[in-house]
Scaffold this motif. Structure first.
Motif, PDB file in Angstrom:
ATOM      1  N   ARG A  17       0.830  -1.208   0.000  1.00  0.00           N
ATOM      2  CA  ARG A  17       0.000   0.000   0.000  1.00  0.00           C
ATOM      3  C   ARG A  17       0.864   1.257   0.000  1.00  0.00           C
ATOM      4  NH1 ARG A  17      -1.835   3.903   2.959  1.00  0.00           N
ATOM      5  NH2 ARG A  17      -0.561   3.298   4.755  1.00  0.00           N
ATOM      6  N   ARG A  18       1.931   1.252   0.791  1.00  0.00           N
ATOM      7  CA  ARG A  18       2.811   2.418   0.872  1.00  0.00           C
ATOM      8  C   ARG A  18       3.566   2.639  -0.437  1.00  0.00           C
ATOM      9  NH1 ARG A  18       5.521   1.578   6.932  1.00  0.00           N
ATOM     10  NH2 ARG A  18       3.554   1.642   8.098  1.00  0.00           N
ATOM     11  N   LEU A  19       4.048   1.555  -1.034  1.00  0.00           N
ATOM     12  CA  LEU A  19       4.787   1.679  -2.284  1.00  0.00           C
ATOM     13  C   LEU A  19       3.885   2.187  -3.404  1.00  0.00           C
ATOM     14  CD1 LEU A  19       6.959  -1.568  -2.171  1.00  0.00           C
ATOM     15  CD2 LEU A  19       7.798   0.784  -2.036  1.00  0.00           C
ATOM     16  N   GLU A  20       2.691   1.655  -3.478  1.00  0.00           N
ATOM     17  CA  GLU A  20       1.759   2.097  -4.509  1.00  0.00           C
ATOM     18  C   GLU A  20       1.299   3.521  -4.254  1.00  0.00           C
ATOM     19  OE1 GLU A  20      -0.119  -2.288  -5.707  1.00  0.00           O
ATOM     20  OE2 GLU A  20      -1.236  -0.941  -4.370  1.00  0.00           O
ATOM     21  N   GLY A  21       1.204   3.900  -2.978  1.00  0.00           N
ATOM     22  CA  GLY A  21       0.777   5.252  -2.627  1.00  0.00           C
ATOM     23  C   GLY A  21       1.801   6.312  -2.966  1.00  0.00           C
ATOM     24  N   ARG A  22       3.074   5.913  -3.078  1.00  0.00           N
ATOM     25  CA  ARG A  22       4.117   6.872  -3.446  1.00  0.00           C
ATOM     26  C   ARG A  22       3.960   7.373  -4.875  1.00  0.00           C
ATOM     27  NH1 ARG A  22       9.856   4.599  -1.231  1.00  0.00           N
ATOM     28  NH2 ARG A  22       9.758   3.457  -3.185  1.00  0.00           N
TER      29      ARG A  22
END
Length: 209
Positions: free
Chosen positions: A138-143
């Motif tokens: 989720r964090r990687l995609e949110g970047r």
């Protein structure tokens, strides 16, 4: 002087590693604000800069050819190829910090940390882990700074990197940023209160009075 006292006199080397997206950079920036006398070792990399990153501040950005030439010249105390890009720590920077008794913070990957261990350098190693693989995704995609292919590669590498966590002195699970920040600060405070370090500082002050 014992090896432990010598290490204290030379300053403490803090090595922080984490899978991409775990929050390592954010936590380290907060640590540097909390401890202004703690210096960051700016790594060299062959990867392109991301929006907002500054050369010489976040990384020393160089070409792959330049990085490989520096490898041949013995300029790095450790280096690794991660996600098809080179990353390395300057040997000169570590020598300068040691000579000045300066505490130094290194943000490096697990390969680089292992090279430092094998070199026999005294260090305090800290691993930052995400609470779960799903949260890391989720964090990687949110970047929104990496393609789906790159995100998938980073997630695959994270599995290998997490397996190295047991070789670190400390493990911080970055579930809540504020809590993780306090834990990281506590590690530095605890290291600075270790008896040999405090005793050396106290003796120096005592003799001057």
């Amino acid at each position: 002087m014992s090896s432990e006292n010598a290490s204290c006199a030379a300053g403490t080397l803090y090595v922080v590693s984490a899978p991409s997206g775990a929050g390592k950079t954010t936590l380290c920036r907060g640590l540097l604000q909390q401890f202004p006398d703690l210096s960051l070792s700016v790594s060299y990399t062959s990867r392109p800069s991301r929006p907002g990153e500054r050369d010489g501040h976040d990384y020393h950005f160089v070409s792959a050819a330049c990085f490989e030439r520096m490898i041949d010249e013995g300029a790095f105390v450790e280096w690794a190829r991660v996600h098809d890009n080179y990353y390395g720590t300057s040997l000169a920077v570590l020598r300068q910090a040691s000579a000045a008794g300066q505490d130094l913070l290194l943000e490096i990957d697990v390969q680089g940390a292992e090279q430092l261990r094998l070199a026999g350098l005294p260090l305090v190693s800290i691993f930052i882990a995400p609470p779960s693989l799903a949260e890391l995704r989720r964090r990687l995609e949110g970047r929104a700074s990496d393609s789906a292919t790159v995100v998938a590669l980073r997630l695959e590498n994270a599995r290998t990197e997490m397996a190295a966590a047991e070789r670190y002195d400390y493990l911080i699970v970055n579930d809540t940023l504020a809590q993780a920040q306090l834990q990281l600060q506590a590690i530095v405070l605890a290291q600075r209160c270790r008896s040999p370090r405090v005793l050396a500082q106290w003796r120096k002050r005592w003799l001057q009075e």
